[in-house]
Design a protein around this motif. Sequence first.
Motif, PDB file in Angstrom:
ATOM      1  N   ARG A  67      -3.866  -5.001 -15.942  1.00 18.98           N
ATOM      2  CA  ARG A  67      -4.623  -5.545 -14.820  1.00 18.98           C
ATOM      3  C   ARG A  67      -3.811  -6.530 -13.989  1.00 18.98           C
ATOM      4  O   ARG A  67      -4.175  -6.799 -12.847  1.00 18.98           O
ATOM      5  CB  ARG A  67      -5.879  -6.251 -15.336  1.00 18.98           C
ATOM      6  CG  ARG A  67      -6.870  -5.323 -16.012  1.00 18.98           C
ATOM      7  CD  ARG A  67      -8.106  -6.095 -16.431  1.00 18.98           C
ATOM      8  NE  ARG A  67      -9.106  -5.227 -17.045  1.00 18.98           N
ATOM      9  CZ  ARG A  67     -10.285  -5.643 -17.491  1.00 18.98           C
ATOM     10  NH1 ARG A  67     -10.600  -6.931 -17.387  1.00 18.98           N
ATOM     11  NH2 ARG A  67     -11.132  -4.805 -18.035  1.00 18.98           N
ATOM     12  N   GLN A 124       0.854  -1.186   0.000  1.00 16.42           N
ATOM     13  CA  GLN A 124       0.000   0.000   0.000  1.00 16.42           C
ATOM     14  C   GLN A 124       0.889   1.235   0.000  1.00 16.42           C
ATOM     15  O   GLN A 124       1.781   1.365   0.850  1.00 16.42           O
ATOM     16  CB  GLN A 124      -0.910   0.023   1.235  1.00 16.42           C
ATOM     17  CG  GLN A 124      -1.988  -1.028   1.252  1.00 16.42           C
ATOM     18  CD  GLN A 124      -2.840  -0.956   2.519  1.00 16.42           C
ATOM     19  OE1 GLN A 124      -2.538  -0.196   3.431  1.00 16.42           O
ATOM     20  NE2 GLN A 124      -3.897  -1.748   2.560  1.00 16.42           N
ATOM     21  N   LEU A 179      -0.300   0.215 -11.239  1.00 18.98           N
ATOM     22  CA  LEU A 179      -0.863   1.253 -10.370  1.00 18.98           C
ATOM     23  C   LEU A 179      -1.811   2.172 -11.140  1.00 18.98           C
ATOM     24  O   LEU A 179      -2.836   2.598 -10.606  1.00 18.98           O
ATOM     25  CB  LEU A 179       0.259   2.076  -9.743  1.00 18.98           C
ATOM     26  CG  LEU A 179       1.017   1.467  -8.554  1.00 18.98           C
ATOM     27  CD1 LEU A 179       2.123   2.412  -8.111  1.00 18.98           C
ATOM     28  CD2 LEU A 179       0.069   1.173  -7.393  1.00 18.98           C
ATOM     29  N   ASN A 188      -3.580   1.435 -13.705  1.00 14.11           N
ATOM     30  CA  ASN A 188      -4.640   0.659 -14.356  1.00 14.11           C
ATOM     31  C   ASN A 188      -4.435   0.488 -15.857  1.00 14.11           C
ATOM     32  O   ASN A 188      -5.389   0.194 -16.588  1.00 14.11           O
ATOM     33  CB  ASN A 188      -6.018   1.286 -14.104  1.00 14.11           C
ATOM     34  CG  ASN A 188      -6.411   1.241 -12.644  1.00 14.11           C
ATOM     35  OD1 ASN A 188      -6.205   0.227 -11.974  1.00 14.11           O
ATOM     36  ND2 ASN A 188      -6.958   2.339 -12.147  1.00 14.11           N
ATOM     37  N   THR A 246      -1.320  -8.419  -8.674  1.00 15.91           N
ATOM     38  CA  THR A 246      -2.623  -7.911  -9.105  1.00 15.91           C
ATOM     39  C   THR A 246      -3.150  -6.935  -8.062  1.00 15.91           C
ATOM     40  O   THR A 246      -2.707  -6.943  -6.908  1.00 15.91           O
ATOM     41  CB  THR A 246      -3.625  -9.060  -9.298  1.00 15.91           C
ATOM     42  OG1 THR A 246      -4.824  -8.559  -9.886  1.00 15.91           O
ATOM     43  CG2 THR A 246      -3.957  -9.731  -7.975  1.00 15.91           C
ATOM     44  N   LYS A 247      -4.113  -6.108  -8.459  1.00 12.98           N
ATOM     45  CA  LYS A 247      -4.705  -5.138  -7.543  1.00 12.98           C
ATOM     46  C   LYS A 247      -5.819  -5.796  -6.725  1.00 12.98           C
ATOM     47  O   LYS A 247      -6.595  -6.590  -7.246  1.00 12.98           O
ATOM     48  CB  LYS A 247      -5.274  -3.947  -8.312  1.00 12.98           C
ATOM     49  CG  LYS A 247      -4.276  -2.823  -8.517  1.00 12.98           C
ATOM     50  CD  LYS A 247      -4.991  -1.582  -9.019  1.00 12.98           C
ATOM     51  CE  LYS A 247      -4.034  -0.392  -9.076  1.00 12.98           C
ATOM     52  NZ  LYS A 247      -4.722   0.834  -9.511  1.00 12.98           N
ATOM     53  N   GLU A 305      -7.009   0.468  -1.631  1.00 16.01           N
ATOM     54  CA  GLU A 305      -6.513  -0.153  -2.858  1.00 16.01           C
ATOM     55  C   GLU A 305      -5.059  -0.579  -2.665  1.00 16.01           C
ATOM     56  O   GLU A 305      -4.206   0.223  -2.290  1.00 16.01           O
ATOM     57  CB  GLU A 305      -6.619   0.832  -4.021  1.00 16.01           C
ATOM     58  CG  GLU A 305      -6.317   0.193  -5.372  1.00 16.01           C
ATOM     59  CD  GLU A 305      -6.458   1.180  -6.517  1.00 16.01           C
ATOM     60  OE1 GLU A 305      -5.564   2.042  -6.637  1.00 16.01           O
ATOM     61  OE2 GLU A 305      -7.458   1.098  -7.264  1.00 16.01           O
ATOM     62  N   SER A 306      -4.797  -1.863  -2.909  1.00 17.82           N
ATOM     63  CA  SER A 306      -3.477  -2.422  -2.624  1.00 17.82           C
ATOM     64  C   SER A 306      -3.041  -3.317  -3.777  1.00 17.82           C
ATOM     65  O   SER A 306      -3.798  -3.578  -4.711  1.00 17.82           O
ATOM     66  CB  SER A 306      -3.508  -3.230  -1.317  1.00 17.82           C
ATOM     67  OG  SER A 306      -4.094  -2.481  -0.275  1.00 17.82           O
ATOM     68  N   ILE A 307      -1.800  -3.779  -3.690  1.00 18.31           N
ATOM     69  CA  ILE A 307      -1.265  -4.713  -4.679  1.00 18.31           C
ATOM     70  C   ILE A 307      -0.845  -5.986  -3.955  1.00 18.31           C
ATOM     71  O   ILE A 307      -0.080  -5.934  -2.982  1.00 18.31           O
ATOM     72  CB  ILE A 307      -0.063  -4.114  -5.434  1.00 18.31           C
ATOM     73  CG1 ILE A 307      -0.530  -2.948  -6.314  1.00 18.31           C
ATOM     74  CG2 ILE A 307       0.629  -5.169  -6.288  1.00 18.31           C
ATOM     75  CD1 ILE A 307       0.593  -2.264  -7.070  1.00 18.31           C
TER      76      ILE A 307
END
Length: 553
Positions: free
Chosen positions: A267, A216, A262, A264, A295-296, A303-305
């Motif tokens: 995906r 994050q 990040l 977009n 992925t997100k 919103e994280s990865i």
Amino acid sequence: MFFNRQGFLVEKGLKIKKIDHLNLVLMTIRDVGRLLITENNREKLIKGICDILVEKRGYYNAWIGLFGNDKIINLIADSGIESPFENIKKNIKKQLFARCVEQTLFSEKVFVVNDPVKECTQCVLSKNYSNRSALAVRLEYENKNYGFMVVSIPKELASDNNEKNIVKEISDDIAFGLYRLDLEERRKFTEQDLEQSRIRFKTLIENSLNSISIIQNHQIVYETPGIRKIHGLMSKVFEPPEFLDVYLEDRARIKQLYTQLLSNKIRHIETDFRYCPFGKDKADQEIRWALLSATKIDYLGVESILTNIMDITDSKEVENFLRIQDKMTSLGRVTAGIAHEIRNPLSGIYIYLKALKKIYNQMGDITKVVSIIDKIELASYKIESIIKRVMDFSKPSQPQFIMTNLNDYIDEVTKLTSVTLRKSGIQFEKYLNPNISKCFAEPHLIEQVILNLITNAAEAMKEFQGEKLIILKTFKNDNHIVISVRDTGPGIPLARQTKIFDPFYTTKFNSSGIGLSICHRIILDHGGSLKCHTPENGGAKFIIELPLKSKEV
């Protein structure tokens, strides 16, 4: 007006009796309601309700039966009934119901038995119901039948609508209480299932040999400890925004993919990269390989990865070893082929030189010397030709693509071979679709491929005893031009089909085995494919697919 004092007193006494009875019933409803809220055991619940209904002297006796998950009455409780009720229980568990219970299974209304002694002669309890009546009702809520309730009341109250309504209200409260228990049990089961899932997930994640982390705002807020079992610093391998542990040559690519995810623009990230697990300042860096999947996700409302990184150094080493082994195997075949091809002309040169020496010593005819020199020159030319073909295969020239209709060139090259095929007793048929589109190709190289395939088919059928036929077709398939060359010869065994495009692989006596390799390379340079199939009715079929649009090779 006449006044009958005795009748008045009787009526007044009956009203007082009804009022007292209703007061008892109302207190019963209150106590039943309390029990429904506090008791979560079904067996204790229905037994407690039966006791309340009797102890408050609202009813002579009461009994309740509940359905189980198998739609069979398997839980029964009673109060105020003597030993004959045991026979009722046994029959109910065998699904043999008394008349009052049976009626409740088919009706939502309260069923009234005014005179059980006369109406229920088959019931073992009927003889105990002298001057009494019975009310039976279904326990139902949200269209689910939970069971039944039967109560015994004074005979004079059997036709009282208020009494029926009260019994119905009690049954509805019991049904709702059972519904509450269902919800509570489902909630507990769901909580247990969630807890077990959480434990399983936690165990799986924390003992995973992969590095799983959540990022994050360029910060790692969660990472699994299991990866430290391999080597302690892999958890830092994908640490934004600088990615310092990523190998320098891969760092810019990883940064770009991370930025695109990040923003977009993409995906998902699925790639491999190199990293240095022991820090960038170590003099003798160990470079390892990692496979990244990112992925997100939404993690705790932010919103994280989510990243999953696996060390694939060992598999890369095995892959590299197999690639080297494959190259060495191919090199061995190439070397064997070259040695075989060059040995014959070299042997000839040795023989010719020996003969030339003998002639020189004997001072023979000079014309023989010239003839031998010509043969030496021819053998040397053959060696040069073999070397040139090998060089062409290893480093083919760049095709000169033009937009062309291949039918014209294919038609010309087949005219050259048709006479030779007829002399060999081979029928030749061609079906060139006039509607095929133009495509980018090097026509002369395509001619070379077609000629080679036809020649190979003819040689395969030279000693064949069956029908000898070669069929050539062109047609369009989606975004490709398709050329097929099929023969009716002995075919190619499946075990050999994977090797026929290998350089210097051949099953023919007088062949270098490099022709199909060159054909395959030419078609690949065109961005197409060359495949071999075995038709159901025998023979061999080669299919060429060439893209209609130009491709950057």
